[in-house]
Design a protein around this motif. Structure first.
Motif, PDB file in Angstrom:
ATOM      1  N   GLY A  88     -15.035 -22.024 -12.728  1.00  0.00           N
ATOM      2  CA  GLY A  88     -14.913 -20.571 -12.635  1.00  0.00           C
ATOM      3  C   GLY A  88     -16.225 -19.822 -12.559  1.00  0.00           C
ATOM      4  O   GLY A  88     -17.320 -20.390 -12.568  1.00  0.00           O
ATOM      5  N   LEU A  89     -16.082 -18.514 -12.509  1.00  0.00           N
ATOM      6  CA  LEU A  89     -17.226 -17.635 -12.286  1.00  0.00           C
ATOM      7  C   LEU A  89     -18.284 -17.659 -13.385  1.00  0.00           C
ATOM      8  O   LEU A  89     -19.469 -17.544 -13.078  1.00  0.00           O
ATOM      9  N   PRO A  90     -17.935 -17.759 -14.671  1.00  0.00           N
ATOM     10  CA  PRO A  90     -18.991 -17.746 -15.687  1.00  0.00           C
ATOM     11  C   PRO A  90     -20.036 -18.842 -15.452  1.00  0.00           C
ATOM     12  O   PRO A  90     -21.225 -18.578 -15.476  1.00  0.00           O
ATOM     13  N   ALA A  91     -19.555 -20.061 -15.223  1.00  0.00           N
ATOM     14  CA  ALA A  91     -20.487 -21.168 -14.997  1.00  0.00           C
ATOM     15  C   ALA A  91     -21.234 -21.001 -13.680  1.00  0.00           C
ATOM     16  O   ALA A  91     -22.448 -21.228 -13.600  1.00  0.00           O
ATOM     17  N   GLU A  92     -20.508 -20.590 -12.638  1.00  0.00           N
ATOM     18  CA  GLU A  92     -21.151 -20.460 -11.325  1.00  0.00           C
ATOM     19  C   GLU A  92     -22.207 -19.352 -11.342  1.00  0.00           C
ATOM     20  O   GLU A  92     -23.313 -19.529 -10.824  1.00  0.00           O
ATOM     21  N   ASN A  93     -21.897 -18.217 -11.934  1.00  0.00           N
ATOM     22  CA  ASN A  93     -22.867 -17.122 -11.991  1.00  0.00           C
ATOM     23  C   ASN A  93     -24.081 -17.475 -12.831  1.00  0.00           C
ATOM     24  O   ASN A  93     -25.212 -17.101 -12.504  1.00  0.00           O
ATOM     25  N   ALA A  94     -23.854 -18.192 -13.940  1.00  0.00           N
ATOM     26  CA  ALA A  94     -24.972 -18.606 -14.781  1.00  0.00           C
ATOM     27  C   ALA A  94     -25.904 -19.537 -14.012  1.00  0.00           C
ATOM     28  O   ALA A  94     -27.132 -19.453 -14.131  1.00  0.00           O
ATOM     29  N   ALA A  95     -25.314 -20.431 -13.207  1.00  0.00           N
ATOM     30  CA  ALA A  95     -26.122 -21.349 -12.408  1.00  0.00           C
ATOM     31  C   ALA A  95     -26.925 -20.597 -11.349  1.00  0.00           C
ATOM     32  O   ALA A  95     -28.104 -20.899 -11.100  1.00  0.00           O
ATOM     33  N   ILE A  96     -26.294 -19.601 -10.724  1.00  0.00           N
ATOM     34  CA  ILE A  96     -26.975 -18.806  -9.688  1.00  0.00           C
ATOM     35  C   ILE A  96     -28.178 -18.083 -10.283  1.00  0.00           C
ATOM     36  O   ILE A  96     -29.258 -18.026  -9.676  1.00  0.00           O
ATOM     37  N   LYS A  97     -28.003 -17.539 -11.491  1.00  0.00           N
ATOM     38  CA  LYS A  97     -29.102 -16.804 -12.136  1.00  0.00           C
ATOM     39  C   LYS A  97     -30.277 -17.714 -12.481  1.00  0.00           C
ATOM     40  O   LYS A  97     -31.386 -17.236 -12.728  1.00  0.00           O
ATOM     41  N   ARG A  98     -30.052 -18.987 -12.539  1.00  0.00           N
ATOM     42  CA  ARG A  98     -31.109 -19.933 -12.870  1.00  0.00           C
ATOM     43  C   ARG A  98     -31.608 -20.654 -11.622  1.00  0.00           C
ATOM     44  O   ARG A  98     -31.720 -21.883 -11.584  1.00  0.00           O
ATOM     45  N   GLY A  99     -31.873 -19.837 -10.602  1.00  0.00           N
ATOM     46  CA  GLY A  99     -32.498 -20.375  -9.395  1.00  0.00           C
ATOM     47  C   GLY A  99     -31.557 -21.091  -8.464  1.00  0.00           C
ATOM     48  O   GLY A  99     -31.995 -21.948  -7.682  1.00  0.00           O
ATOM     49  N   GLY A 100     -30.261 -20.767  -8.555  1.00  0.00           N
ATOM     50  CA  GLY A 100     -29.321 -21.388  -7.636  1.00  0.00           C
ATOM     51  C   GLY A 100     -29.029 -22.841  -7.945  1.00  0.00           C
ATOM     52  O   GLY A 100     -28.754 -23.642  -7.055  1.00  0.00           O
ATOM     53  N   LEU A 101     -29.052 -23.196  -9.222  1.00  0.00           N
ATOM     54  CA  LEU A 101     -28.682 -24.558  -9.615  1.00  0.00           C
ATOM     55  C   LEU A 101     -27.254 -24.857  -9.166  1.00  0.00           C
ATOM     56  O   LEU A 101     -26.427 -23.950  -9.038  1.00  0.00           O
ATOM     57  N   HIS A 102     -26.974 -26.118  -8.957  1.00  0.00           N
ATOM     58  CA  HIS A 102     -25.594 -26.506  -8.692  1.00  0.00           C
ATOM     59  C   HIS A 102     -24.798 -26.246  -9.966  1.00  0.00           C
ATOM     60  O   HIS A 102     -25.210 -26.645 -11.057  1.00  0.00           O
ATOM     61  N   PRO A 103     -23.654 -25.553  -9.870  1.00  0.00           N
ATOM     62  CA  PRO A 103     -22.904 -25.237 -11.095  1.00  0.00           C
ATOM     63  C   PRO A 103     -22.492 -26.476 -11.875  1.00  0.00           C
ATOM     64  O   PRO A 103     -22.392 -26.427 -13.104  1.00  0.00           O
ATOM     65  N   GLN A 104     -22.256 -27.590 -11.188  1.00  0.00           N
ATOM     66  CA  GLN A 104     -21.899 -28.802 -11.918  1.00  0.00           C
ATOM     67  C   GLN A 104     -23.068 -29.295 -12.756  1.00  0.00           C
ATOM     68  O   GLN A 104     -22.892 -29.694 -13.916  1.00  0.00           O
ATOM     69  N   THR A 105     -24.261 -29.225 -12.184  1.00  0.00           N
ATOM     70  CA  THR A 105     -25.460 -29.655 -12.928  1.00  0.00           C
ATOM     71  C   THR A 105     -25.647 -28.786 -14.159  1.00  0.00           C
ATOM     72  O   THR A 105     -25.836 -29.278 -15.273  1.00  0.00           O
ATOM     73  N   TRP A 106     -25.572 -27.463 -13.945  1.00  0.00           N
ATOM     74  CA  TRP A 106     -25.754 -26.523 -15.054  1.00  0.00           C
ATOM     75  C   TRP A 106     -24.693 -26.735 -16.129  1.00  0.00           C
ATOM     76  O   TRP A 106     -25.000 -26.805 -17.318  1.00  0.00           O
ATOM     77  N   THR A 107     -23.455 -26.877 -15.716  1.00  0.00           N
ATOM     78  CA  THR A 107     -22.345 -27.010 -16.662  1.00  0.00           C
ATOM     79  C   THR A 107     -22.447 -28.298 -17.464  1.00  0.00           C
ATOM     80  O   THR A 107     -22.369 -28.290 -18.697  1.00  0.00           O
ATOM     81  N   LEU A 108     -22.602 -29.415 -16.773  1.00  0.00           N
ATOM     82  CA  LEU A 108     -22.604 -30.708 -17.468  1.00  0.00           C
ATOM     83  C   LEU A 108     -23.855 -30.900 -18.319  1.00  0.00           C
ATOM     84  O   LEU A 108     -23.817 -31.653 -19.299  1.00  0.00           O
ATOM     85  N   ASP A 109     -24.952 -30.218 -17.957  1.00  0.00           N
ATOM     86  CA  ASP A 109     -26.156 -30.288 -18.800  1.00  0.00           C
ATOM     87  C   ASP A 109     -25.975 -29.499 -20.090  1.00  0.00           C
ATOM     88  O   ASP A 109     -26.594 -29.822 -21.116  1.00  0.00           O
ATOM     89  N   ASN A 110     -25.157 -28.444 -20.038  1.00  0.00           N
ATOM     90  CA  ASN A 110     -24.948 -27.605 -21.225  1.00  0.00           C
ATOM     91  C   ASN A 110     -24.059 -28.264 -22.264  1.00  0.00           C
ATOM     92  O   ASN A 110     -24.188 -28.001 -23.462  1.00  0.00           O
ATOM     93  N   ILE A 111     -23.122 -29.074 -21.812  1.00  0.00           N
ATOM     94  CA  ILE A 111     -22.110 -29.615 -22.725  1.00  0.00           C
ATOM     95  C   ILE A 111     -22.709 -30.473 -23.845  1.00  0.00           C
ATOM     96  O   ILE A 111     -22.359 -30.263 -25.027  1.00  0.00           O
ATOM     97  N   PRO A 112     -23.604 -31.427 -23.566  1.00  0.00           N
ATOM     98  CA  PRO A 112     -24.153 -32.227 -24.672  1.00  0.00           C
ATOM     99  C   PRO A 112     -24.902 -31.384 -25.704  1.00  0.00           C
ATOM    100  O   PRO A 112     -24.814 -31.647 -26.899  1.00  0.00           O
ATOM    101  N   LYS A 113     -25.631 -30.365 -25.245  1.00  0.00           N
ATOM    102  CA  LYS A 113     -26.369 -29.505 -26.173  1.00  0.00           C
ATOM    103  C   LYS A 113     -25.404 -28.748 -27.076  1.00  0.00           C
ATOM    104  O   LYS A 113     -25.588 -28.686 -28.296  1.00  0.00           O
ATOM    105  N   ALA A 114     -24.349 -28.163 -26.475  1.00  0.00           N
ATOM    106  CA  ALA A 114     -23.375 -27.420 -27.275  1.00  0.00           C
ATOM    107  C   ALA A 114     -22.635 -28.338 -28.240  1.00  0.00           C
ATOM    108  O   ALA A 114     -22.351 -27.960 -29.384  1.00  0.00           O
ATOM    109  N   THR A 115     -22.334 -29.565 -27.787  1.00  0.00           N
ATOM    110  CA  THR A 115     -21.667 -30.535 -28.655  1.00  0.00           C
ATOM    111  C   THR A 115     -22.524 -30.854 -29.864  1.00  0.00           C
ATOM    112  O   THR A 115     -22.041 -30.895 -31.009  1.00  0.00           O
ATOM    113  N   ARG A 116     -23.808 -31.074 -29.621  1.00  0.00           N
ATOM    114  CA  ARG A 116     -24.729 -31.374 -30.729  1.00  0.00           C
ATOM    115  C   ARG A 116     -24.782 -30.214 -31.717  1.00  0.00           C
ATOM    116  O   ARG A 116     -24.771 -30.415 -32.943  1.00  0.00           O
ATOM    117  N   GLU A 117     -24.801 -28.969 -31.212  1.00  0.00           N
ATOM    118  CA  GLU A 117     -24.884 -27.808 -32.089  1.00  0.00           C
ATOM    119  C   GLU A 117     -23.615 -27.643 -32.925  1.00  0.00           C
ATOM    120  O   GLU A 117     -23.684 -27.263 -34.099  1.00  0.00           O
TER     121      GLU A 117
END
Length: 820
Positions: A88-117
């Protein structure tokens, strides 16, 4: 000189990682599908993995964890799973704001950090059941469910004026337009466009969605009211007005006031109504077209504003009022919407405020047909919208308007001019999104076979790796027709992310099932969710859609429940420096910061203690430090009671019976408050118990079995909300540990009603020295409390002739004498 024994110190940074590791190794929150224990499904709304986690975000996750831990200790088999709303849009927009990252890269990179927290806050989930909606093993089954809806006639494609967000460049569902603006961009006005879109036919379930709200008595009233209003049931009649000069053409209207039909003096079509062009006279065509074009650019909120001056243009066409044969002019006005009712109204200016204002501005006739009780035949200065006597209404003159409703409808049906109808404000759910990052719609378009669903054995339709609009990716959309094998085109829209979240709670029952979306037997075992916790911002969107999905799956024979969530709780937001806490606002507190400074337990307890959980609260670092001091005090009480100096300051506190009573009362209060999610008062009761225990020691109380029970009860009651320190104290008390059993697995304290009961005495009540009553009251009443009890007695009030005593003589726990 004998050296004093070295005191132990509460250092959360040392004990918290230790217990987190042990809980993980022991699988403390791992749910068994075959347990003989009663089940308890405790669920928090899963998050978008689109940014940094703060302790503000964690508030509802801590709430869910507190409840899950208590329910386990109470003997329930608890399902407490977690996952990620990753499309959805939250992940896609967040990726776009970070230099046009692929939303899958941005999303899957965030999950381990959030899990640890989450883990470092001591929040336990059954991680073996984790779901991530952007992974093919999940969205394969979202596609499968789309095909189920299509098979059952609940998914269809249609051309429709849609809400378009110019920032996200996608369509929005009606529920995602707030005050005429995009729900994700409050400063961006939504546009109207005509596009061919996919819809789910939620309107087929409008009546059931409305009626079944009465089953949800453990939902907040506010949420049920919001859904009731959104579904918007109206009873009335549909009536056909023939169009003059166009044989066989009619304008169908829906009215909730058929008793006012004789007062219709003009018709109004929405600018988008399909008959506008046909009924418009040539002389009026240019003016009407200009008006329609302008109206389409306006938001529905603006068009419906009662403060806005009415606008409209005459078409030059006429309709025939079927009840009296009168010819009435047809207008086009933007205060009528194509998306509500039939997109056309009969205007009765005498009895509708909007019609009255319109008629006054354009000097259109106003005819009274409902006279208010006691009213006279006079010029109307405003619309009368209440009930009354029918007048100027032919054969219905003299009827009460409420009775006239039924009589007029019956007459319409008898004459074949109309019929009784129920309408809903609810519109079908538009699920098409013109974005890459979403679940593909499993449909192909063939020139020969038309719309063709993808066969189930060919699922999932996988998103291409290249990040660009699917419509611009021929490698994705070029395909062959599953029916005839000819060239075909894949659907290039993706599904609204709320489709993913409308069934995720069912996937948790069997998250690794490769044969079906979920195992029906296991889903029926765990469903419905016993406690669902999340933000009120989802009151209409996610919660309504989830209810809809559940009913469809019930009808399909896949589950045995018709409602997904039995109890709902909406937590408030956490603010800091007056703003909602977030990293982007610069006022966030990360779990790392909290754990490094004060510890996870202090943060958990403070966040629950800070205020009523349903209200917004303000985070204050000094408040966290206050909880740290409380935990140090509990540590000393439990593990080093000998360090508490005897002062003799409160002699009454040395009574072990009082301590036993306080412990029993605290068990009842804390248990009830945890269960009702009143965590702030639960913490207050724990603090009161700790104070009473400290007073007991300072007064010289004996550390006997009663004391030992108080200590162990305090630790157990504290455990759900401060689990690390509680496990450590439990181990040091010799009650548990890695080799002896965990506190997490211990039994919850049982409530001892006899021990909790306050002692009672007989209070003799005299009036003027004569005994008038004897009352059984709690011992220790104050004079004011005793007087209130005495005046509640009918005998005493009679003796006082209903007056107040001039003087009160009070002997505590024995007598009260009222002098007249």
């Amino acid at each position: 000189m004998v050296a004093k024994p070295r005191r132990s110190t509460y250092i959360p940074q040392e004990i918290e990682p230790k217990w987190q590791k042990i809980w993980t190794e022991r699988g403390v929150m791992k749910a068994s599908d075959s347990s003989p224990k009663p089940k308890y499904y405790d669920l928090v709304m899963y998050p978008y993995p689109s940014g940094d986690l703060t302790v503000g975000h964690a508030r509802n996750y801590v709430m869910g964890d507190v409840l899950a831990r208590m329910k386990r200790m109470q003997g329930f088999e608890v399902l407490h799973p977690f996952g990620w709303d990753a499309f959805g849009l939250p992940a896609e927009n967040a990726a776009i704001k970070r230099g046009g990252l692929h939303p899958q890269t941005w999303t899957l990179d965030n999950i381990p950090k959030a899990t640890r927290e989450l883990k470092m806050l001591g929040i336990l989930y059954d991680w073996d059941r984790e779901v991530t909606t952007c992974m093919p093993d999940y969205y394969r089954w979202t596609e499968w469910l789309f095909l189920l809806f299509y098979e059952r006639g609940l998914a269809y494609r249609a051309m429709s004026p849609v809400n378009w967000c110019p920032v996200d460049k996608t369509v929005l569902a009606n529920e995602q337009v707030i005050n005429g603006r995009c729900w994700r961009h409050p400063d961006v006005e939504v546009e109207k466009r005509d596009l061919e879109q996919w819809f789910f036919k939620i309107t087929d379930y409008a009546e059931r969605l409305l009626n079944d709200l009465q089953l949800l008595d453990k939902w907040p009233h506010k949420v049920r009211l919001m859904q009731t209003n959104w579904i918007g049931r109206s009873e009335g009649a549909e009536v056909d007005f023939p169009v003059a000069g166009h044989e066989g053409e009619t304008i169908r209207i829906f009215t909730t006031r058929p008793d006012t039909l004789f007062g219709a003096t003009f018709m109004v079509l929405a600018p988008e109504h399909p008959l506008v062009e046909k009924v418009t006279a040539d002389d009026n065509r240019a003016r009407v077209r200009d008006y329609v074009e302008k109206a389409r650019k306006e938001t529905e909120i603006d068009r419906l504003s009662t403060e806005r001056e009415k606008t409209g243009v005459p078409t030059g066409g006429f309709a025939i009022n079927p009840v009296n044969g009168e010819k009435v002019p047809i207008w086009v006005a933007d205060y009528v919407l194509a998306t509500y009712g039939t997109g056309a109204i009969m205007a009765v200016p005498a009895h509708d405020e909007r019609d009255f204002a319109f008629a006054q501005k354009f000097r259109l006739p106003i005819r009274e047909v409902i006279r208010p009780p006691g009213g006279e035949d006079d010029d109307l200065h405003e619309a009368y919208v209440g009930p009354g006597l029918m007048v100027n209404s032919g054969q219905f003159d003299g009827l009460d308007s409420l009775a006239g409703f039924d009589r007029v409808v019956a007459w319409l049906e008898e004459k074949g001019l109309g019929m009784r109808t129920v309408k809903y404000r609810l519109r079908d759910w538009l699920i098409s999104r013109q974005r890459y990052w979403g679940c593909p719609i499993p449909i192909v378009y063939c020139e020969v076979d038309g719309i063709v669903p993808i066969p189930i054995d060919q699922l999932p339709v996988v998103l291409p790796k290249e990040y660009k609009p699917l419509a611009d990716n021929p490698e994705f959309w070029r395909t062959t027709c599953p029916k005839c094998g000819r060239e075909a085109k894949r659907e290039t829209d993706t599904m609204d992310t709320f489709v993913d979240s409308s069934w995720y709670f069912l996937r948790y029952a069997s998250p690794h099932d490769q044969e079906q979306p979920f195992d029906s037997e296991l889903a029926n075992h765990w469903m419905p969710v016993d406690q669902y916790t999340g933000g009120v911002e989802h009151a209409i969107l996610h919660l309504l859609y989830s209810r809809f999905f559940t009913k469809v799956l019930y009808d399909a024979g896949m589950i045995n429940v018709t409602e997904p969530f039995m109890r709902l709780f909406n937590q408030g937001m956490v603010k800091r420096f007056g703003q909602v806490m977030s990293k982007s606002a610069g006022n966030g507190v990360s779990p790392d910061e909290l754990v490094d400074k004060q510890g996870a337990d202090a943060g958990r307890i403070y966040e629950m203690f800070i205020g009523p959980p349903e209200e917004d609260v303000e985070w204050n670092d000094a408040g966290v430090n206050g909880v740290v001091k409380f935990l140090h005090r509990v540590w000393r009480l439990v593990l080093e009671p000998e360090s508490i100096e005897v002062t003799g300051a409160s002699p009454a506190a040395v009574d072990s019976t009082l301590l036993r009573r306080k412990v029993a009362q605290t068990v009842k209060k804390v248990t009830d408050d945890y269960d009702d999610l009143r965590f702030n008062t639960a913490v207050a009761y724990l603090m009161e118990l700790a104070n009473a225990m400290q007073d007991y020691l300072q007064a010289g109380g004996v550390k006997d079995t009663g004391w030992d029970n108080a200590v162990r009860t305090l630790v157990k009651l504290l455990n759900p909300i401060g689990p690390h320190v509680s496990e450590e104290m439990w181990e040091r008390l010799g009650e548990g540990g890695p080799d002896r059993g965990l506190l997490a697995d211990a039994s919850w304290p049982e409530f001892d009603a006899a021990a909790a009961a306050e002692p009672q005495v007989t209070l003799v009540v005299q009036v003027g020295g004569k005994v008038r009553d004897r009352l059984t009251v709690a011992a220790g009443l104050s004079e004011d409390q005793a007087l209130a009890s005495a005046l509640a007695s009918e005998r005493v009030r009679a003796a006082l002739d209903g007056g107040r005593p001039s003087k009160v003589i009070f002997v505590p726990d024995k007598l009260i004498n009222l002098v007249r």
